[in-house]
Write an enzyme that holds these catalytic residues in place. Structure first.
Site, PDB file in Angstrom:
ATOM      1  N   MET A  12       7.609  14.841  47.276  1.00 49.72           N
ATOM      2  CA  MET A  12       6.886  14.768  48.547  1.00 49.72           C
ATOM      3  C   MET A  12       6.865  16.127  49.240  1.00 49.72           C
ATOM      4  O   MET A  12       7.912  16.691  49.561  1.00 49.72           O
ATOM      5  CB  MET A  12       7.550  13.744  49.468  1.00 49.72           C
ATOM      6  N   SER A  13       5.659  16.633  49.482  1.00 49.77           N
ATOM      7  CA  SER A  13       5.501  17.907  50.181  1.00 49.77           C
ATOM      8  C   SER A  13       5.049  17.699  51.619  1.00 49.77           C
ATOM      9  O   SER A  13       4.978  18.650  52.397  1.00 49.77           O
ATOM     10  CB  SER A  13       4.461  18.757  49.454  1.00 49.77           C
ATOM     11  N   GLY A  14       4.704  16.452  51.955  1.00 49.39           N
ATOM     12  CA  GLY A  14       4.161  16.170  53.277  1.00 49.39           C
ATOM     13  C   GLY A  14       2.651  16.280  53.325  1.00 49.39           C
ATOM     14  O   GLY A  14       2.031  15.957  54.331  1.00 49.39           O
ATOM     15  N   GLY A  15       2.041  16.721  52.229  1.00 44.58           N
ATOM     16  CA  GLY A  15       0.597  16.853  52.162  1.00 44.58           C
ATOM     17  C   GLY A  15      -0.099  15.577  51.756  1.00 44.58           C
ATOM     18  O   GLY A  15       0.531  14.582  51.400  1.00 44.58           O
ATOM     19  N   VAL A  16      -1.433  15.610  51.763  1.00 42.89           N
ATOM     20  CA  VAL A  16      -2.210  14.408  51.478  1.00 42.89           C
ATOM     21  C   VAL A  16      -2.092  13.976  50.018  1.00 42.89           C
ATOM     22  O   VAL A  16      -2.062  12.781  49.713  1.00 42.89           O
ATOM     23  CB  VAL A  16      -3.692  14.602  51.893  1.00 42.89           C
ATOM     24  N   CYS A  93       7.551  27.820  39.893  1.00 45.32           N
ATOM     25  CA  CYS A  93       8.109  26.750  40.723  1.00 45.32           C
ATOM     26  C   CYS A  93       8.009  25.416  39.996  1.00 45.32           C
ATOM     27  O   CYS A  93       8.949  24.619  40.008  1.00 45.32           O
ATOM     28  CB  CYS A  93       7.373  26.692  42.062  1.00 45.32           C
ATOM     29  N   CYS A 191       3.660  29.912  49.170  1.00 43.19           N
ATOM     30  CA  CYS A 191       4.273  29.004  50.149  1.00 43.19           C
ATOM     31  C   CYS A 191       5.380  29.647  50.973  1.00 43.19           C
ATOM     32  O   CYS A 191       5.622  29.245  52.116  1.00 43.19           O
ATOM     33  CB  CYS A 191       4.783  27.742  49.456  1.00 43.19           C
TER      34      CYS A 191
END
Length: 348
Positions: A12-16, A93, A191
């Site tokens: 989970m990156s918090g993005g859509v 990454c 990032c």
């Protein structure tokens, strides 16, 4: 895929993209949990990831990866530039963080059956062999960044977004389900370099100014000065600050002697390269000459070529001259129809 009693950890990156990934898997009946690596102390990212998990009513686990991220991504990024090469931090990454620490923690510590991300790609299986195939959404296809995945990792990875034909479809799913990330913008750039900081300013801050010569590749004439060879990449045109009757491009970088070589457009083309440290996703290709298509950068088109595996890695000979082949980037090899991934390695 049978989802009954199967547990999946979603990065989970918090993005859509990762939000919709978690939503879709939950709708399919998986037991879903969210896992986020704290890579650079980005509190806003952690807050967004938790907000999504709370909304979906799934557990959210944060792993402190700041030290590993610095070593395997940030230090790699800086050292590659110091060597006069052009790094690709996203690919590293994926290799060391997402399918390194996060994948291993999900499978081994959390005892998950699968690991999932919001990448746009597809995985197929033929007998016991897994294959990474292009996403349906052509302009979002992310196979290039996934060349380092092994058969073990492919066997336990899920890419729910690979079957969708556009990013608009994903945003629509987010909007229809009221996900907090429905209006979030896509992340861009490196990032760990946040605005107003730029890559150039970041390199200057961490490496320092190293004044040197700019030399004409054809004549050997010194035609200018630079503030650090690491600020340039092969094929670069802008920012040279040198006047000439024809546009000039960076054609080579000599880190040892702090020299940047420039030439005309024709000088920035080549029809072959060598790669090392290859990950062969499809092992049957590694000991034979074969026809393929290869990307030398993520945003470049795949080009037809012949791949000649050798003791050091593989030599790639293209059907046509390719512009701006940069050492340090990854050459990613696809089948001759550009439909699935075969291997990838570092350009030297």
């Amino acid at each position: 895929m049978n989802s009954n009693n199967k547990k999946v950890a979603v990065a989970m990156s918090g993005g859509v993209d990762s939000s919709v990934t978690a939503l879709l898997l939950k709708q399919q009946g998986f037991k879903v949990l969210g896992i986020t690596g704290d890579m650079a102390g980005d509190l806003e990212l952690l807050k967004k990831a938790k907000e999504i998990c709370d909304f979906l009513e799934i557990e959210h686990i944060v792993i402190d990866l700041k030290e590993k991220f610095k070593k395997d991504v940030i230090d790699y990024f800086l050292q590659t530039y110091k060597n006069g090469f052009t790094p690709n931090p996203c690919a590293m990454c994926n290799k060391n963080i997402k399918w390194g620490s996060l994948f291993e923690y999900a499978i081994n510590n959390l005892k998950c059956n699968y690991f999932a991300t919001g990448h746009y790609a597809n995985i197929s299986k033929n007998k016991d062999k897994y294959c990474l195939e292009r996403a349906k959404c052509d302009n979002k296809d992310q196979l290039y960044f996934l060349f380092s995945l092994t058969q073990k990792e492919l066997s336990k990875t899920i890419f729910p977004l690979g079957r969708y034909s556009s990013k608009e479809e994903i945003r629509k799913i987010a909007q229809e389900n009221g996900l907090p990330s429905k209006s979030y913008k896509d992340s861009q750039g490196v990032c760990f370099i946040k605005k107003p900081m730029t890559v150039k300013k970041y390199l200057l801050k961490n490496i320092g100014e190293l004044r040197g010569k700019v030399v004409n590749i054809s004549t050997g004439e010194v035609i200018g000065k630079h503030g650090g060879y690491y600020q340039y990449t092969i094929g670069q045109r802008k920012g040279l600050g040198i006047a000439d009757k024809f546009p000039l491009y960076v054609t080579d970088i000599d880190a040892k002697n702090n020299v940047v070589y420039v030439g005309y457009e024709a000088d920035a083309y080549s029809n072959e390269l060598q790669i090392i440290n290859i990950n062969w996703q499809q092992e049957e290709y590694r000991n034979q000459k074969f026809v393929a298509q290869v990307k030398v950068r993520y945003n470049s088109p795949a080009r037809k070529c012949v791949v000649l595996p050798n003791e050091g890695g593989a030599k790639i000979i293209f059907d046509e001259n390719i512009f701006g082949i940069a050492k340090g980037q990854f050459a990613v090899i696809y089948d001759e129809n550009n439909s699935f991934l075969i291997a990838g390695g570092s350009i030297i």
